[in-house]
Design a protein around this motif. Structure first.
Motif, PDB file in Angstrom:
ATOM      1  N   ALA A  72      -4.759 118.980 -21.872  1.00  0.00           N
ATOM      2  CA  ALA A  72      -5.554 120.103 -22.387  1.00  0.00           C
ATOM      3  C   ALA A  72      -6.663 119.545 -23.275  1.00  0.00           C
ATOM      4  CB  ALA A  72      -4.681 121.078 -23.153  1.00  0.00           C
ATOM      5  N   PRO A  73      -7.780 119.119 -22.686  1.00  0.00           N
ATOM      6  CA  PRO A  73      -8.830 118.483 -23.487  1.00  0.00           C
ATOM      7  C   PRO A  73      -9.701 119.479 -24.237  1.00  0.00           C
ATOM      8  CG  PRO A  73      -9.543 118.638 -21.213  1.00  0.00           C
ATOM      9  CD  PRO A  73      -8.137 119.182 -21.262  1.00  0.00           C
ATOM     10  N   ARG A  74     -10.315 119.001 -25.291  1.00  0.00           N
ATOM     11  CA  ARG A  74     -11.373 119.747 -25.977  1.00  0.00           C
ATOM     12  C   ARG A  74     -12.693 119.244 -25.411  1.00  0.00           C
ATOM     13  NH1 ARG A  74      -9.675 119.613 -32.301  1.00  0.00           N
ATOM     14  NH2 ARG A  74     -11.247 121.262 -32.411  1.00  0.00           N
ATOM     15  N   ILE A  75     -13.504 120.137 -24.909  1.00  0.00           N
ATOM     16  CA  ILE A  75     -14.707 119.759 -24.170  1.00  0.00           C
ATOM     17  C   ILE A  75     -15.921 119.785 -25.092  1.00  0.00           C
ATOM     18  CG2 ILE A  75     -16.196 120.343 -22.217  1.00  0.00           C
ATOM     19  CD1 ILE A  75     -13.764 121.715 -20.943  1.00  0.00           C
ATOM     20  N   MET A  76     -16.715 118.714 -25.038  1.00  0.00           N
ATOM     21  CA  MET A  76     -18.006 118.698 -25.727  1.00  0.00           C
ATOM     22  C   MET A  76     -19.025 119.343 -24.798  1.00  0.00           C
ATOM     23  SD  MET A  76     -18.116 115.010 -27.691  1.00  0.00           S
ATOM     24  CE  MET A  76     -19.464 115.568 -28.757  1.00  0.00           C
ATOM     25  N   ALA A  77     -19.605 120.465 -25.228  1.00  0.00           N
ATOM     26  CA  ALA A  77     -20.506 121.231 -24.363  1.00  0.00           C
ATOM     27  C   ALA A  77     -21.757 121.625 -25.129  1.00  0.00           C
ATOM     28  CB  ALA A  77     -19.793 122.484 -23.841  1.00  0.00           C
ATOM     29  N   THR A  78     -22.831 121.798 -24.378  1.00  0.00           N
ATOM     30  CA  THR A  78     -24.111 122.146 -24.971  1.00  0.00           C
ATOM     31  C   THR A  78     -24.058 123.473 -25.724  1.00  0.00           C
ATOM     32  OG1 THR A  78     -26.465 122.538 -24.480  1.00  0.00           O
ATOM     33  CG2 THR A  78     -24.875 123.279 -22.848  1.00  0.00           C
ATOM     34  N   GLY A  79     -24.880 123.572 -26.760  1.00  0.00           N
ATOM     35  CA  GLY A  79     -24.874 124.759 -27.593  1.00  0.00           C
ATOM     36  C   GLY A  79     -25.198 126.037 -26.847  1.00  0.00           C
ATOM     37  N   GLY A  80     -25.965 125.927 -25.764  1.00  0.00           N
ATOM     38  CA  GLY A  80     -26.304 127.110 -24.981  1.00  0.00           C
ATOM     39  C   GLY A  80     -25.083 127.819 -24.440  1.00  0.00           C
ATOM     40  N   VAL A  81     -24.041 127.047 -24.095  1.00  0.00           N
ATOM     41  CA  VAL A  81     -22.806 127.648 -23.603  1.00  0.00           C
ATOM     42  C   VAL A  81     -22.145 128.463 -24.711  1.00  0.00           C
ATOM     43  CG1 VAL A  81     -20.514 127.161 -22.673  1.00  0.00           C
ATOM     44  CG2 VAL A  81     -22.477 125.809 -21.918  1.00  0.00           C
ATOM     45  N   PHE A  82     -22.182 127.956 -25.926  1.00  0.00           N
ATOM     46  CA  PHE A  82     -21.558 128.653 -27.052  1.00  0.00           C
ATOM     47  C   PHE A  82     -22.332 129.905 -27.451  1.00  0.00           C
ATOM     48  CE2 PHE A  82     -19.553 124.576 -27.283  1.00  0.00           C
ATOM     49  CZ  PHE A  82     -18.318 124.796 -27.887  1.00  0.00           C
ATOM     50  N   ARG A  83     -23.621 129.942 -27.108  1.00  0.00           N
ATOM     51  CA  ARG A  83     -24.419 131.120 -27.449  1.00  0.00           C
ATOM     52  C   ARG A  83     -24.260 132.255 -26.442  1.00  0.00           C
ATOM     53  NH1 ARG A  83     -27.997 126.950 -29.015  1.00  0.00           N
ATOM     54  NH2 ARG A  83     -29.052 126.971 -26.997  1.00  0.00           N
ATOM     55  N   ALA A  84     -23.672 131.962 -25.279  1.00  0.00           N
ATOM     56  CA  ALA A  84     -23.468 133.004 -24.278  1.00  0.00           C
ATOM     57  C   ALA A  84     -22.457 134.022 -24.804  1.00  0.00           C
ATOM     58  CB  ALA A  84     -22.974 132.390 -22.971  1.00  0.00           C
ATOM     59  N   PRO A  85     -22.696 135.323 -24.567  1.00  0.00           N
ATOM     60  CA  PRO A  85     -21.879 136.378 -25.192  1.00  0.00           C
ATOM     61  C   PRO A  85     -20.380 136.251 -24.970  1.00  0.00           C
ATOM     62  CG  PRO A  85     -23.821 137.314 -24.152  1.00  0.00           C
ATOM     63  CD  PRO A  85     -23.790 135.875 -23.757  1.00  0.00           C
ATOM     64  N   ILE A  86     -19.933 136.068 -23.744  1.00  0.00           N
ATOM     65  CA  ILE A  86     -18.501 136.039 -23.453  1.00  0.00           C
ATOM     66  C   ILE A  86     -17.982 134.605 -23.401  1.00  0.00           C
ATOM     67  CG2 ILE A  86     -16.735 136.627 -21.755  1.00  0.00           C
ATOM     68  CD1 ILE A  86     -18.446 139.031 -20.949  1.00  0.00           C
ATOM     69  N   VAL A  87     -18.699 133.762 -22.668  1.00  0.00           N
ATOM     70  CA  VAL A  87     -18.273 132.370 -22.529  1.00  0.00           C
ATOM     71  C   VAL A  87     -18.230 131.676 -23.884  1.00  0.00           C
ATOM     72  CG1 VAL A  87     -18.812 130.145 -21.476  1.00  0.00           C
ATOM     73  CG2 VAL A  87     -19.137 132.261 -20.168  1.00  0.00           C
ATOM     74  N   GLY A  88     -19.224 131.962 -24.731  1.00  0.00           N
ATOM     75  CA  GLY A  88     -19.255 131.336 -26.047  1.00  0.00           C
ATOM     76  C   GLY A  88     -18.022 131.668 -26.875  1.00  0.00           C
ATOM     77  N   SER A  89     -17.606 132.918 -26.846  1.00  0.00           N
ATOM     78  CA  SER A  89     -16.401 133.314 -27.580  1.00  0.00           C
ATOM     79  C   SER A  89     -15.173 132.591 -27.036  1.00  0.00           C
ATOM     80  CB  SER A  89     -16.204 134.831 -27.484  1.00  0.00           C
ATOM     81  OG  SER A  89     -17.282 135.520 -28.096  1.00  0.00           O
ATOM     82  N   ALA A  90     -15.108 132.454 -25.711  1.00  0.00           N
ATOM     83  CA  ALA A  90     -13.976 131.753 -25.093  1.00  0.00           C
ATOM     84  C   ALA A  90     -13.972 130.276 -25.484  1.00  0.00           C
ATOM     85  CB  ALA A  90     -14.044 131.905 -23.578  1.00  0.00           C
TER      86      ALA A  90
END
Length: 264
Positions: A72-90
């Motif tokens: 169960a890794p913790r993924i390093m992802a671009t900030g744009g993904v975190f700003r997305a309304p639903i995906v970012g919350s997930a």
């Protein structure tokens, strides 16, 4: 790596649920084949997984493959993904790590990732720093962030090569996504993921000039070698060409001969 008194990180139940969901989604659209593994003593961290980045669907593929291997890794992802309304919350609820590229705070991502590894996490990174644009879809020359994370944390780096996600979704997704999904459900292409042996960085002194660049080259080389057996009949160019994917040759990594990679 310095010892820490922080409590070991445990994957949230929500993230484990998303891994199961990803396994189902990939199974609906493709045939997943996972080979290789990680050492048992590293399965729950500290560990760095370094993966090649093909297209927008491969994070789902890697999530499913890690579920198959009970990681169960913790993924390093671009900030744009975190700003997305639903995906970012997930992403936030799952404990993943935000990388705000091209901003003054980008360096914080390395600190957060090093802290995560120190807490015993498995952290998944894309050492290329973007979806690769190599004309042959081989790993590009990498950014030094993964190497610097390895030096800062002392964690082992395991290459995770993947091939086939580009046959499910186009590079330009969400444009053309519905047609691509329909085609994938009918064809169910094979997607292969391979966990390679740990990268040997013991000969590189982290304090020496150019150490991060040399370690980066070693990580990309290990990733390229792990990828070669997954595409034996596509050594130079992919058989399936995504017309929406741009190409760029300026960051090409010198890849090994296929027979060398296969041990010939």
């Amino acid at each position: 790596m310095e010892t820490t008194t922080a409590a070991p990180w445990r994957a949230p139940r929500f993230w484990l649920f998303l891994q199961v969901l990803a396994r189902g989604v990939v199974g609906l659209l493709a045939r997943l084949r996972v080979t290789g593994d990680v050492p048992d003593d590293l399965r729950h961290g500290p560990l760095i997984l370094a993966a090649n980045h093909l297209n927008p669907f491969d994070p789902v593929v890697l999530t499913a493959a890690c579920r198959v291997r009970r990681i169960a890794p913790r993924i390093m992802a671009t900030g744009g993904v975190f700003r997305a309304p639903i995906v970012g919350s997930a992403m936030r609820a799952s404990g993943h790590i935000r990388v705000d590229r091209r901003t003054p705070t980008v360096g914080l991502a390395l600190e957060h990732a090093a802290s995560a590894v120190a807490q015993g996490s498995v952290v998944l990174v894309y050492p290329e720093g973007r979806m690769g644009l190599d004309p042959g879809m081989w790993p590009e020359r990498g950014k030094t962030g993964t190497a610097r994370l390895a030096f800062a944390s002392g964690a082992t780096v395991v290459p995770v090569a993947q091939w086939g996600a580009h046959e499910v979704l186009p590079y330009a997704a969400p444009a053309g996504m519905l047609r691509a999904v329909g085609r994938a459900m009918l064809r169910r292409p094979v997607i292969r993921v391979h966990f390679g042996p740990p990268v040997d960085l013991t000969g590189i002194d982290p304090t020496s000039p150019g150490a991060a660049a040399r370690a980066t080259d070693a990580i990309i080389e290990a990733l390229t070698v792990a990828l070669a057996p997954l595409r034996p009949d596509e050594p130079d160019r992919p058989r399936y060409v995504d017309p929406t994917r741009p190409t760029e040759a300026r960051r090409q990594h010198r890849r090994p001969r296929l027979d060398d990679a296969a041990g010939g």
